[in-house]
Each structure stands twice: as structure tokens, then as C-alpha cells.
Scaffold this active site. Structure first.
Site, PDB file in Angstrom:
ATOM      1  N   ASN A  10       9.477   0.290   9.264  1.00  0.00           N
ATOM      2  CA  ASN A  10       8.658  -0.751   8.652  1.00  0.00           C
ATOM      3  C   ASN A  10       9.298  -2.111   8.936  1.00  0.00           C
ATOM      4  OD1 ASN A  10       7.779  -2.693   6.750  1.00  0.00           O
ATOM      5  ND2 ASN A  10       6.893  -1.079   5.493  1.00  0.00           N
ATOM      6  N   HIS A  13       9.723  -7.005   6.887  1.00  0.00           N
ATOM      7  CA  HIS A  13      10.653  -8.045   6.462  1.00  0.00           C
ATOM      8  C   HIS A  13      11.152  -8.933   7.596  1.00  0.00           C
ATOM      9  CE1 HIS A  13      10.135  -6.974   2.435  1.00  0.00           C
ATOM     10  NE2 HIS A  13      10.578  -5.737   2.607  1.00  0.00           N
ATOM     11  N   ARG A  21      10.374 -19.908   7.017  1.00  0.00           N
ATOM     12  CA  ARG A  21      10.428 -21.196   7.703  1.00  0.00           C
ATOM     13  C   ARG A  21       9.119 -21.577   8.392  1.00  0.00           C
ATOM     14  NH1 ARG A  21      15.429 -23.651   9.339  1.00  0.00           N
ATOM     15  NH2 ARG A  21      16.628 -23.631   7.431  1.00  0.00           N
ATOM     16  N   HIS A  46       2.717  -3.386   6.438  1.00  0.00           N
ATOM     17  CA  HIS A  46       1.878  -3.467   5.245  1.00  0.00           C
ATOM     18  C   HIS A  46       1.202  -4.834   5.235  1.00  0.00           C
ATOM     19  CE1 HIS A  46       1.780  -3.006   0.533  1.00  0.00           C
ATOM     20  NE2 HIS A  46       0.610  -3.321   1.045  1.00  0.00           N
ATOM     21  N   ARG A  48      -0.598  -7.177   3.221  1.00  0.00           N
ATOM     22  CA  ARG A  48      -0.881  -7.364   1.793  1.00  0.00           C
ATOM     23  C   ARG A  48      -1.991  -8.387   1.593  1.00  0.00           C
ATOM     24  NH1 ARG A  48       2.537  -5.996  -2.453  1.00  0.00           N
ATOM     25  NH2 ARG A  48       4.252  -4.653  -1.813  1.00  0.00           N
ATOM     26  N   ARG A  52       1.965 -11.896   2.452  1.00  0.00           N
ATOM     27  CA  ARG A  52       3.298 -12.470   2.284  1.00  0.00           C
ATOM     28  C   ARG A  52       4.239 -12.110   3.433  1.00  0.00           C
ATOM     29  NH1 ARG A  52       5.536  -8.687  -2.560  1.00  0.00           N
ATOM     30  NH2 ARG A  52       3.601  -9.348  -3.503  1.00  0.00           N
ATOM     31  N   HIS A  53       3.938 -11.052   4.157  1.00  0.00           N
ATOM     32  CA  HIS A  53       4.735 -10.809   5.374  1.00  0.00           C
ATOM     33  C   HIS A  53       3.810 -10.722   6.584  1.00  0.00           C
ATOM     34  CE1 HIS A  53       4.319  -6.864   3.440  1.00  0.00           C
ATOM     35  NE2 HIS A  53       5.292  -7.114   2.614  1.00  0.00           N
ATOM     36  N   GLU A  73      -0.129   0.209   6.252  1.00  0.00           N
ATOM     37  CA  GLU A  73      -0.203   0.383   4.798  1.00  0.00           C
ATOM     38  C   GLU A  73      -1.141  -0.680   4.248  1.00  0.00           C
ATOM     39  OE1 GLU A  73       3.753  -0.127   3.417  1.00  0.00           O
ATOM     40  OE2 GLU A  73       4.493   1.650   4.414  1.00  0.00           O
ATOM     41  N   THR A 103       7.812  -5.309  -4.540  1.00  0.00           N
ATOM     42  CA  THR A 103       7.500  -4.324  -3.520  1.00  0.00           C
ATOM     43  C   THR A 103       6.563  -3.299  -4.156  1.00  0.00           C
ATOM     44  OG1 THR A 103       8.454  -2.683  -2.000  1.00  0.00           O
ATOM     45  CG2 THR A 103       9.627  -3.028  -4.070  1.00  0.00           C
ATOM     46  N   THR A 104       6.201  -2.253  -3.401  1.00  0.00           N
ATOM     47  CA  THR A 104       5.279  -1.259  -3.951  1.00  0.00           C
ATOM     48  C   THR A 104       6.042  -0.413  -4.975  1.00  0.00           C
ATOM     49  OG1 THR A 104       4.338  -1.249  -1.746  1.00  0.00           O
ATOM     50  CG2 THR A 104       3.533   0.418  -3.253  1.00  0.00           C
ATOM     51  N   GLU A 154       2.166  10.472   1.372  1.00  0.00           N
ATOM     52  CA  GLU A 154       3.524   9.957   1.490  1.00  0.00           C
ATOM     53  C   GLU A 154       4.077   9.924   0.075  1.00  0.00           C
ATOM     54  OE1 GLU A 154       4.307   6.575   3.996  1.00  0.00           O
ATOM     55  OE2 GLU A 154       6.079   6.035   2.820  1.00  0.00           O
ATOM     56  N   HIS A 195      10.468   4.909   0.687  1.00  0.00           N
ATOM     57  CA  HIS A 195      10.755   3.849  -0.277  1.00  0.00           C
ATOM     58  C   HIS A 195      12.210   3.949  -0.753  1.00  0.00           C
ATOM     59  CE1 HIS A 195       9.081   0.434  -2.453  1.00  0.00           C
ATOM     60  NE2 HIS A 195      10.146   0.615  -3.206  1.00  0.00           N
ATOM     61  N   GLY A 196      12.927   2.880  -0.490  1.00  0.00           N
ATOM     62  CA  GLY A 196      14.307   2.775  -0.962  1.00  0.00           C
ATOM     63  C   GLY A 196      15.292   3.657  -0.210  1.00  0.00           C
TER      64      GLY A 196
HETATM   65  N1  PXP Z   1       6.320   3.602   2.438  1.00  0.00           N
HETATM   66  C1  PXP Z   1       5.447   2.825   1.776  1.00  0.00           C
HETATM   67  C2  PXP Z   1       4.077   3.372   1.535  1.00  0.00           C
HETATM   68  C3  PXP Z   1       5.799   1.537   1.335  1.00  0.00           C
HETATM   69  O1  PXP Z   1       4.903   0.787   0.676  1.00  0.00           O
HETATM   70  C4  PXP Z   1       7.080   1.052   1.634  1.00  0.00           C
HETATM   71  C5  PXP Z   1       7.445  -0.333   1.217  1.00  0.00           C
HETATM   72  O2  PXP Z   1       6.621  -1.238   1.869  1.00  0.00           O
HETATM   73  C6  PXP Z   1       7.949   1.874   2.357  1.00  0.00           C
HETATM   74  C7  PXP Z   1       7.559   3.155   2.720  1.00  0.00           C
HETATM   75  C8  PXP Z   1       9.305   1.424   2.783  1.00  0.00           C
HETATM   76  O3  PXP Z   1      10.103   1.178   1.689  1.00  0.00           O
HETATM   77  P1  PXP Z   1      11.476   0.433   1.917  1.00  0.00           P
HETATM   78  O4  PXP Z   1      11.147  -0.926   2.435  1.00  0.00           O
HETATM   79  O5  PXP Z   1      12.104   0.429   0.574  1.00  0.00           O
HETATM   80  O6  PXP Z   1      12.249   1.240   2.935  1.00  0.00           O
END
Ligand code: PXP
Length: 244
Positions: A10, A13, A21, A46, A48, A52-53, A73, A103-104, A154, A195-196
Site C-alpha cells: 500500500n 503514504h 508540500r 485507498h 478516500r 487525503r493521499h 480500497e 486510518t481505517t 480481508e 492493517h498494522g
Molecule cells: N488493508 C486495508 C483494507 C486498509 O484499509 C489498510 C490501511 O489503509 C491496510 C490494509 C494497510 O494497513 P497499514 O497501513 O497499517 O499497513
């Protein structure tokens, strides 16, 4: 024996940093190509509601440069489904979205939004787009997901990741994920997770049989600042591969 779980990188970021900037640096398409060359199996972004990104232009330019699938996403709403229909990514993962969240923060509430989701799903114009739901490892959510005919989930690993960091009840959170994967398997639903996740907590998730794909963003992009995106992805791929 090695583990063949796909890694979706992903790159949201990279755009977050660029947007701090304005302008084009750091270039999101360069991140996508580096990720691909380092062995990412998919690029995940993602879009949004508040952009924002990544935005639609990013989506288009990433699709133009990559030779691996793109996993999009999105929130479950008509605007985002129109974007999916326009760009036809390999897959779409429906996530809950709340403007104020950083975040989600949790999975999609499929139970509560059952009828809304049922009618929204009819608006996906292409059968070629694979559809998944990002849900918590919760039996009731899985039943509802199955009842909507969804074939890929997921699992939100945020509570597990949080437990590892805070030395809370890791076993409890891990068991919830393992149980959800087993149940999904009984329903012939494919399981992804994310996630995380980071170098320290990914192995226990990657070693769960029948998890086919992990989506990882924040940690990899953060680690890339110190080690380079290619090295961060190569290291993550190696840890995942060896997690059996
Ligand atoms: N999977 C989904 C569906 C998410 O929304 C996110 C966060 O955008 C991630 C995975 C990745 O999570 P992380 O950025 O914490 O690795």
C-alpha cells in the site's frame, strides 16, 4: 517449503508525504515501480472521500506504469463505485470510512449495512473486478458477508497488531483471526489480511494456513525512509516467505 502469500504494498503514504508540500515529489508512480521491481505482488491504494493521499490522477498514472494487479480500497458509496467502474482495477476492497479517522479503524459493518451493500454491489459494472470486504474477524460479519455472495474477505488485523505492540492478549486476537480464516474456508471464501502489520508481527499472521494475501502500507513506507523502499519490501517478503 516456503510460504507463497501475495504481498500487496500500500503506497498511500507516499502520496501523504507528497501532499504535505504539494507538487510531485515523492513520485507515487516511482514508488509503484520500485515496489513492483522489489517483488510486490500487487499495488494497493485507498482513494478516500477527502483524497487525503492518492487521488484519481494517481490511480490512472499508477495503472499506466505497473505490470502487476492494482487493488483499490474504497468506501462503499456510489461515487467510489463509479471510480472503480471507470478504472477497472484488478480488485476492489470495500472498507468503512469515517472522515475524522486517522486510518481505517475497524472492519466494515456488513450486518448493519446489509441492504445498502446489497444494492450498491449491483452497481459494479464489470464481473472482472474481484470484490472483497474488509471485516473484523467476527463470525456474524462473516455470515453476513457470505450471505451477500462475497468470495473474498480481508481480515482487519489492527487489534492483533495493537496487542503485539502493547503486550496485551496476543493469543486472544490471533485466535479470532485463525477462527475467522477457518470459517471463511468452510464457506469457500478466500482470506486476505492487513492493517498494522510489521516485521515483528507479520509471521504469526502469515503462518495461518489459507491466508492468501497481506496488504501492508504504513510500516513499509515508514521503514523505507531509513532503509529504502526496495530493501523494506525485500525484507518483508523474506519474513513472509519464511513464515510457515
Ligand atoms: N488493508 C486495508 C483494507 C486498509 O484499509 C489498510 C490501511 O489503509 C491496510 C490494509 C494497510 O494497513 P497499514 O497501513 O497499517 O499497513
Amino acid at each position: 517449503m516456503t510460504n507463497n502469500i501475495r504481498l500487496g504494498v500500500n503506497i498511500d503514504h507516499v502520496a501523504t508525504l507528497r501532499n504535505a508540500r504539494g507538487g510531485i515529489h515523492p513520485e507515487i508512480t516511482l514508488a509503484a515501480k520500485i515496489a513492483e521491481n522489489a517483488g510486490a505482488d500487487l499495488i494497493t491504494v485507498h482513494v478516500r472521500e477527502d483524497r487525503r493521499h492518492v487521488n484519481e490522477d494517481d490511480l490512472k498514472s499508477i495503472l499506466d506504469v505497473i505490470n502487476i494487479p492494482l487493488n483499490l480500497e474504497i468506501a462503499a458509496n456510489p461515487e467510489m463505485i463509479a471510480i472503480a467502474n471507470k478504472y477497472k482495477p484488478h480488485s476492489v476492497c470495500f472498507v468503512p470510512e469515517n472522515r475524522k479517522e486517522i486510518t481505517t479503524e475497524g472492519g466494515l459493518d456488513v450486518l448493519k449495512n446489509f441492504e445498502k451493500l446489497r444494492s450498491l454491489l449491483k452497481n459494479i459494472s464489470s464481473n472482472d473486478i474481484k470484490v472483497s470486504f474488509f471485516i473484523d474477524p467476527d463470525k456474524e460479519q462473516l455470515f453476513a458477508t457470505r450471505d451477500l455472495g462475497i468470495k473474498i474477505i480481508e481480515l482487519h488485523t489492527g487489534s492483533y497488531a495493537h496487542a503485539v505492540t502493547k503486550k496485551m492478549d496476543i493469543e486472544l486476537e490471533l485466535t479470532k483471526i485463525q477462527d475467522a480464516v477457518r470459517l471463511a474456508d468452510n464457506f469457500n471464501i478466500n482470506c486476505h489480511a492487513g492493517h498494522g502489520l510489521n516485521y515483528d508481527n507479520v509471521s504469526l499472521i502469515a503462518s495461518i494456513p489459507n491466508i492468501k494475501e497481506l496488504n501492508i502500507g504504513h510500516f513499509l513506507i515508514g521503514d523505507a525512509i531509513f532503509n529504502g523502499l526496495q530493501n523494506s519490501i525485500l525484507k518483508m517478503k523474506k519474513i513472509i516467505k519464511e513464515a510457515i
